[in-house]
Write a protein that holds these residues in place. Structure first.
Motif, PDB file in Angstrom:
ATOM      1  N   VAL B  99       7.753   1.990 -10.210  1.00  0.00           N
ATOM      2  CA  VAL B  99       6.352   2.408 -10.109  1.00  0.00           C
ATOM      3  C   VAL B  99       5.421   1.496 -10.909  1.00  0.00           C
ATOM      4  CG1 VAL B  99       6.865   4.817  -9.574  1.00  0.00           C
ATOM      5  CG2 VAL B  99       6.567   4.131 -11.946  1.00  0.00           C
ATOM      6  N   ASN B 100       5.976   0.779 -11.874  1.00  0.00           N
ATOM      7  CA  ASN B 100       5.114  -0.109 -12.666  1.00  0.00           C
ATOM      8  C   ASN B 100       5.107  -1.550 -12.160  1.00  0.00           C
ATOM      9  OD1 ASN B 100       3.906   1.565 -14.811  1.00  0.00           O
ATOM     10  ND2 ASN B 100       6.051   2.030 -15.243  1.00  0.00           N
ATOM     11  N   ASN B 101       5.582  -1.723 -10.930  1.00  0.00           N
ATOM     12  CA  ASN B 101       5.554  -3.051 -10.298  1.00  0.00           C
ATOM     13  C   ASN B 101       6.364  -4.107 -11.063  1.00  0.00           C
ATOM     14  OD1 ASN B 101       3.908  -1.974  -8.340  1.00  0.00           O
ATOM     15  ND2 ASN B 101       2.007  -2.764  -9.239  1.00  0.00           N
ATOM     16  N   GLU B 103       9.241  -5.569 -10.517  1.00  0.00           N
ATOM     17  CA  GLU B 103      10.306  -5.671  -9.534  1.00  0.00           C
ATOM     18  C   GLU B 103      11.403  -6.646  -9.952  1.00  0.00           C
ATOM     19  OE1 GLU B 103       8.129  -5.652  -5.925  1.00  0.00           O
ATOM     20  OE2 GLU B 103       9.949  -5.268  -4.773  1.00  0.00           O
ATOM     21  N   TYR B 174       1.844   5.998   1.484  1.00  0.00           N
ATOM     22  CA  TYR B 174       1.309   5.376   0.275  1.00  0.00           C
ATOM     23  C   TYR B 174       2.092   4.115  -0.082  1.00  0.00           C
ATOM     24  CZ  TYR B 174       0.010   4.053  -4.317  1.00  0.00           C
ATOM     25  OH  TYR B 174      -0.392   3.270  -5.354  1.00  0.00           O
ATOM     26  N   TRP B 178       0.647   0.559  -0.883  1.00  0.00           N
ATOM     27  CA  TRP B 178       0.896   0.056  -2.240  1.00  0.00           C
ATOM     28  C   TRP B 178       1.535  -1.342  -2.181  1.00  0.00           C
ATOM     29  CZ3 TRP B 178       5.835   2.156  -4.977  1.00  0.00           C
ATOM     30  CH2 TRP B 178       6.014   1.521  -6.213  1.00  0.00           C
ATOM     31  N   VAL B 179       2.604  -1.458  -1.389  1.00  0.00           N
ATOM     32  CA  VAL B 179       3.311  -2.731  -1.307  1.00  0.00           C
ATOM     33  C   VAL B 179       2.668  -3.564  -0.196  1.00  0.00           C
ATOM     34  CG1 VAL B 179       5.550  -3.844  -0.995  1.00  0.00           C
ATOM     35  CG2 VAL B 179       5.412  -1.620  -2.131  1.00  0.00           C
ATOM     36  N   HIS B 199      10.713  -8.399  -2.289  1.00  0.00           N
ATOM     37  CA  HIS B 199      11.020  -6.966  -2.181  1.00  0.00           C
ATOM     38  C   HIS B 199      12.414  -6.675  -1.641  1.00  0.00           C
ATOM     39  CE1 HIS B 199       6.858  -6.427  -3.094  1.00  0.00           C
ATOM     40  NE2 HIS B 199       6.439  -6.943  -1.950  1.00  0.00           N
TER      41      HIS B 199
END
Lengths: 300, 213
Positions: B99-101, B103, B174, B178-179, B199
């Motif tokens: 959720v905090n990006n 990755e 969402y 978001w992505v 991703h």
């Protein structure tokens, strides 16, 4: 059946209260059916057909006296004949006039999703307004007495109106008017309870120790009540429920799950929105493209 | 048609899959709107979108069948990419990084990450629940074959599955917003090399290997 001369106090699928100023200060109405006086003549069924202009299909004999064999969109009341052999070995013919009980806490009204398709008047009558009915059958799901029927022709729900059209102009229901033995009486609920008490006393003096009034508290009391010879065993009377109440599953479905469900949707959407505002999108930039190309060049 | 692209792109969804997805998606939206209309009095006005209360009641179950049948094809095509792997559980344990990006801190991901896989299972379970309970409460054709207790349970189950599914799909929509670059995968069918690398790195390697062959 729409009838605006009676004051509506509750409306299905409506979240705010109805106009409350006019009450039923003379008392709510009730129909009392004294099973011990019923001779099974079915005059009430005929009167119901006549007054409401209903004509059910001619059925077939299914081996007992019930005719038709079930309630339908065209039969809003029905004599149900039960043969009961009492402990003394005598046969008792328990004939119950079935139909809507006009619950003070109606399961049909609670379950109905269409605003104003089911209403409750200040005098206690529960009525279906078919012009608002969408035909979902939730009233059938909600009813603890298995009363509403969906028409196969118009997919609307029908049941006894307690002759709300007659009552609103000061007449008794058609079945009451026609009953030749006085087994069905109509008046204020209080008067009917008093009358029932006298009848019960009489029955007890004749050896029916368990005689009593059927006005089940689980649905807040009903505006159709029975005097039963065996009030301790209502199921003898063609399966009259012993302690009817709105099913817990209907209560859950039409109660707490409604606000909780909406809240869950709103909370999920809000979580997404604030995540976007607070943390922001996950973007692919030129560096990522570059890294991808480098990796491709490395691999043979 | 030109095979050259301005940027390097990978095909993520073939046209048939995209059409299939959008049939499911459109029916889902119609079902959610008509279902909510009959669920909460505050939303009854949504029946106007379908031509009134009776039409909403008539259409909802048929649209439901369209969604379920369309999803059977979509699910059959995608399920083998959605089998949970050991790396997926690690991914889920690091949900804070997700959720905090962050990755780069996460294990490498195949065609689908663990969140997408769980969504897939949530959809499958909800659709089974909705289909079975929906048949039971379909008053015009089937309700007559079931006892009132079964119908009551089915009504509750239908509402429960619907809410789980609606919330799951909100998360799904969402995630696509978001992505960045995800929506294009399902509208045009392609993603950039960088998007796939960032991703879904394992899938990126697999797909580019296949492309070069």
């Amino acid at each position: 059946m729409a009838l605006q001369s009676l004051d509506i106090i509750r409306r299905s699928a409506t979240t705010l209260p109805e106009p409350q100023a006019r009450g039923a200060h003379a008392g709510q109405v009730a129909k009392l059916i004294d099973v011990s006086k019923c001779i099974g003549c079915k005059a009430c069924q005929v009167a119901c057909m006549e007054w409401n202009d209903l004509r059910d299909e001619i059925g077939t004999c299914t081996g007992h006296y019930d005719n038709p064999h079930d309630l339908s969109d065209q039969s809003w009341t029905l004599m149900r004949f039960a043969e009961y052999e009492n402990p003394k070995g005598d046969l008792e013919w328990l004939i119950r006039k079935d139909g809507c009980m006009h619950c003070a806490d109606p399961g049909c009204l609670k379950a109905c999703p269409s605003p104003g398709a089911i209403v409750q008047y200040a005098n206690g009558i529960v009525d279906f307004h078919e012009e608002n009915c969408i035909g979902c059958g939730y009233c059938v799901t909600g009813c603890p007495f298995n009363v509403p029927r969906i028409s196969k022709k118009d997919h609307k729900a029908y049941k006894c109106t307690l002759c709300s059209d007659r009552v609103s102009v000061g007449l008794e229901p058609a079945c009451v008017k026609t009953c030749p033995t006085g087994a069905i009486t109509f008046g204020s609920k209080e008067d009917m309870q008093q009358h029932a008490a006298e009848r019960i006393e009489d029955l007890k003096s004749r050896g029916f120790d368990q005689a009593g009034l059927y006005d089940p508290a689980g649905v807040g009391g009903t505006h159709v009540m029975y005097v039963l010879q065996h009030a301790d065993q209502p199921q003898l009377y063609s399966g009259l429920p012993e302690n009817p109440k709105i099913s817990a599953m209907v209560g859950l479905w039409k109660g707490i799950s409604k606000p909780l469900g909406l809240l869950a949707i709103i909370a999920t959407a809000a979580a997404g929105f604030f995540h976007y505002i607070g943390i922001g999108p996950n973007e692919t930039d030129e560096q990522d493209e570059e890294a991808a190309r480098r990796e491709l060049e490395k691999t043979p | 048609m030109s095979t050259e692209r301005k940027r390097d792109e990978i095909v993520r969804y073939e046209p048939a899959t995209r059409i299939n997805h959008w049939i499911v998606a459109i029916s889902f939206v119609l079902l959610a709107l008509s279902g909510l209309a009959l669920f909460h009095p505050a939303l009854f006005w949504l029946t106007n979108l379908f031509g009134g209360g009776p039409w909403t009641r008539i259409l909802h179950p048929f649209i439901g069948l369209v969604m379920v049948i369309a999803f059977v094809f979509l699910g059959a095509k995608l399920w083998h990419e959605n089998v949970m792997q050991p790396r997926d559980w690690q991914w889920l344990r690091q949900i804070k990084d997700v959720v905090n990006n962050r990755e780069d801190a996460l294990p490498e991901v195949g065609k689908y990450n663990a969140g997408q896989k769980l969504l897939f299972y949530a959809i499958v379970l909800c659709l089974i629940g909705l289909l079975l309970s929906g048949i039971v409460i379909w008053r015009a054709y089937f309700a007559v074959y079931f006892s009132v207790e079964v119908i009551r349970f089915a009504s509750l189950l239908h509402a429960f599955c619907a809410f789980v599914l609606i919330c799951a799909i909100i998360v799904h929509i969402y995630a696509a917003i978001w992505v960045k670059g995800s929506v294009k995968a399902m509208t045009r069918g392609t993603v950039s090399y960088g998007w796939a690398w960032k991703h879904h790195r394992l899938w990126f390697r697999e797909a580019t290997r296949a492309q070069r062959k």
